[in-house]
Design an enzyme around this catalytic site. Structure first.
Site, mmCIF file in Angstrom:
data_model
loop_
_atom_site.group_PDB
_atom_site.id
_atom_site.type_symbol
_atom_site.label_atom_id
_atom_site.label_comp_id
_atom_site.label_asym_id
_atom_site.label_seq_id
_atom_site.Cartn_x
_atom_site.Cartn_y
_atom_site.Cartn_z
ATOM 1 N N LYS A 111 0.825 -1.212 0.000
ATOM 2 C CA LYS A 111 0.000 0.000 0.000
ATOM 3 C C LYS A 111 0.857 1.259 0.000
ATOM 4 O O LYS A 111 0.456 2.283 -0.530
ATOM 5 C CB LYS A 111 -0.931 0.016 1.222
ATOM 6 C CG LYS A 111 -2.056 -1.012 1.117
ATOM 7 C CD LYS A 111 -3.069 -0.826 2.229
ATOM 8 C CE LYS A 111 -4.207 -1.822 2.077
ATOM 9 N NZ LYS A 111 -5.164 -1.756 3.184
ATOM 10 N N LYS A 192 -6.026 -9.764 -4.034
ATOM 11 C CA LYS A 192 -7.221 -9.999 -3.215
ATOM 12 C C LYS A 192 -8.302 -8.945 -3.478
ATOM 13 O O LYS A 192 -7.993 -7.808 -3.838
ATOM 14 C CB LYS A 192 -6.852 -10.045 -1.734
ATOM 15 C CG LYS A 192 -6.492 -8.710 -1.129
ATOM 16 C CD LYS A 192 -6.521 -8.760 0.396
ATOM 17 C CE LYS A 192 -6.472 -7.350 0.957
ATOM 18 N NZ LYS A 192 -6.948 -7.184 2.287
ATOM 19 N N LYS A 195 -11.460 -3.328 -0.334
ATOM 20 C CA LYS A 195 -12.358 -2.168 -0.270
ATOM 21 C C LYS A 195 -11.698 -0.937 -0.873
ATOM 22 O O LYS A 195 -12.331 -0.143 -1.530
ATOM 23 C CB LYS A 195 -12.646 -1.785 1.193
ATOM 24 C CG LYS A 195 -13.502 -2.714 1.942
ATOM 25 C CD LYS A 195 -13.797 -2.094 3.313
ATOM 26 C CE LYS A 195 -13.573 -3.102 4.401
ATOM 27 N NZ LYS A 195 -12.226 -3.093 4.955
HETATM 28 N N1 AQP Z 1 -10.107 -10.648 -0.116
HETATM 29 C C1 AQP Z 1 -10.254 -11.133 1.112
HETATM 30 N N2 AQP Z 1 -10.445 -12.459 1.299
HETATM 31 C C2 AQP Z 1 -10.634 -12.969 2.544
HETATM 32 N N3 AQP Z 1 -10.629 -12.213 3.663
HETATM 33 C C3 AQP Z 1 -10.451 -10.884 3.517
HETATM 34 N N4 AQP Z 1 -10.420 -9.872 4.398
HETATM 35 C C4 AQP Z 1 -10.228 -8.719 3.753
HETATM 36 N N5 AQP Z 1 -10.109 -8.924 2.432
HETATM 37 C C5 AQP Z 1 -10.254 -10.281 2.247
HETATM 38 C C6 AQP Z 1 -10.608 -10.032 5.844
HETATM 39 O O1 AQP Z 1 -11.641 -9.143 6.254
HETATM 40 C C7 AQP Z 1 -11.351 -8.697 7.579
HETATM 41 C C8 AQP Z 1 -11.479 -7.220 7.663
HETATM 42 O O2 AQP Z 1 -10.540 -6.616 6.821
HETATM 43 P P1 AQP Z 1 -10.145 -5.100 7.038
HETATM 44 O O3 AQP Z 1 -11.351 -4.280 6.936
HETATM 45 O O4 AQP Z 1 -9.370 -4.962 8.285
HETATM 46 O O5 AQP Z 1 -9.186 -4.700 5.913
HETATM 47 P P2 AQP Z 1 -8.230 -5.438 4.979
HETATM 48 O O6 AQP Z 1 -7.805 -6.759 5.471
HETATM 49 O O7 AQP Z 1 -7.119 -4.502 4.643
HETATM 50 O O8 AQP Z 1 -9.220 -5.684 3.806
HETATM 51 P P3 AQP Z 1 -9.764 -4.787 2.681
HETATM 52 O O9 AQP Z 1 -11.197 -5.088 2.518
HETATM 53 O O10 AQP Z 1 -8.902 -4.974 1.511
HETATM 54 O O11 AQP Z 1 -9.713 -3.319 3.205
HETATM 55 P P4 AQP Z 1 -8.830 -2.126 2.733
HETATM 56 O O12 AQP Z 1 -8.882 -2.138 1.253
HETATM 57 O O13 AQP Z 1 -9.521 -0.945 3.340
HETATM 58 O O14 AQP Z 1 -7.456 -2.354 3.253
HETATM 59 C C9 AQP Z 1 -9.943 -9.196 7.932
HETATM 60 O O15 AQP Z 1 -10.060 -10.326 8.761
HETATM 61 C C10 AQP Z 1 -9.376 -9.584 6.615
HETATM 62 O O16 AQP Z 1 -8.450 -10.645 6.741
#
Ligand code: AQP
Length: 327
Positions: A111, A192, A195
């Site tokens: 990131k 992956k 969001k």
């Molecule tokens: N693609 C994914 N597959 C499986 N699990 C996922 N998680 C996130 N993306 C996937 C799991 O969702 C939980 C919450 O995630 P988060 O909101 O802390 O943020 P993140 O892991 O950084 O996921 P995002 O959605 O990609 O958010 P952004 O883009 O804002 O960083 C965690 O348990 C994560 O493992």
């Protein structure tokens, strides 16, 4: 009962990865564990998010979690910034973690891209996450595969702190689901689903309309060899579709592959299974969305419960490092 803690960022609309990788397992865990679930709004500040949007998405996330089946009588659901001990403990842990450790975090490298302009908060994010977990003496932390490295760092910080100051923290274990641990972007199956990365066709929101889910699954990238088999290395797009079908039907992707000769038939079934799996959540969300006052009241109750546990742990940690208790 084991103590469980997990968190989710209100950094955008929650998607299938968040659902299968985290939220669905949280709902199951509240039955067998003393569960704490946190909407980590402070973490979301590491992204470029508008103040109004952050506020709205924090409540949206609470509505989704309650609609998915979290029951405030069975678990503690709260907003991270309502418990100031998260920020207080972060400082103590920042004086325990090292720059070298944080530099090795792949999420920071992905990131941050090594740029000088990257926010300090993105760099220290894993330490705040360690504070989130350690404050609640969590035995287990259910997360998707992407958080494995951050969990390992949390363990190392806890062990180092305990060795230096005495056994203040419980050293937690990650619990990673067998199916759905890594949902991939439908258009870029090598990365992956996320969001904060803009990929409108590659990301499916938990609340998305059935027609949209159908359209996105239909357009999902596969490959040209035409054979349906589960092979994440050489057929990542197809493997992702089979994993989504497995996650929504409690099947196994390798076995499900044997039922199909054509990609089109598989895609139809994946869309139908996802729509069905998410239908109850969509219906309950509409009810909660119409009564946001009640959702805020529940978050208030959750914050009171969370503060009680977190303040107690923080006081022990502060005492252990030698901070003078307020006379
Ligand atoms: N693609 C994914 N597959 C499986 N699990 C996922 N998680 C996130 N993306 C996937 C799991 O969702 C939980 C919450 O995630 P988060 O909101 O802390 O943020 P993140 O892991 O950084 O996921 P995002 O959605 O990609 O958010 P952004 O883009 O804002 O960083 C965690 O348990 C994560 O493992």
């Amino acid at each position: 009962m084991p103590r469980v803690l997990s968190g989710i960022q209100p950094s955008g609309d929650l998607h299938l990865g968040n659902y299968f990788g985290a939220v669905r397992n949280w709902v199951a865990d509240q039955e067998r564990a003393d569960a704490f679930y946190c909407i980590v709004d402070l973490h979301a500040l590491t992204t470029s998010i508008e103040p109004g949007q952050l506020r709205r998405q924090t409540v949206d996330a609470a509505c989704v979690l309650l609609a998915a089946g979290l029951d405030p009588n069975q678990c503690t659901l709260f907003v991270q910034s309502h418990v100031p001990a998260h920020q207080q403990l972060t400082w103590l842990l920042e004086c325990t973690a090292t720059v070298g450790e944080l530099r090795r975090m792949t999420q920071f490298k992905d990131k941050g891209g090594g740029q000088e302009t990257v926010r300090v908060g993105l760099f220290t994010y894993p330490v705040l996450m360690a504070a989130d977990i350690l404050l609640y003496n969590a035995d287990q932390v259910p997360v998707g595969d992407d958080q494995r490295q951050h969990l390992e760092l949390t363990r190392e910080i806890a062990i180092r702190f305990n060795n230096r100051y005495g056994g203040v923290f419980t050293v937690p274990e990650a619990t990673i689901p067998k199916v759905g641990a890594r949902v991939m972007d439908l258009q870029h199956p090598e990365r992956k689903m996320s969001k904060s990365v803009s990929s409108p066709l590659g990301t499916v929101g938990i609340l998305e309309a059935p027609e949209e889910i159908e359209r996105k699954i239909k357009k999902a990238v596969t490959d040209t060899d035409g054979e349906v088999r589960y092979d994440p290395e050489s057929k990542p797009g197809l493997a992702n579709l089979l994993s989504l079908l497995a996650a929504s039907t409690d099947g196994r992707p390798e076995q499900l592959a044997e039922n199909y000769d054509r990609y089109g038939d598989l895609k139809k079934d994946v869309a139908a299974a996802l729509i069905e799996a998410l239908r109850p959540l969509r219906e309950r969300y509409a009810e909660l969305d119409a009564d946001r006052g009640e959702v805020l009241r529940l978050l208030g109750l959750g914050a009171v419960q969370a503060r009680e546990v977190a303040n107690e742990t923080y006081a022990r940690a502060a005492d252990a490092v030698g901070l003078l208790a307020e006379p």
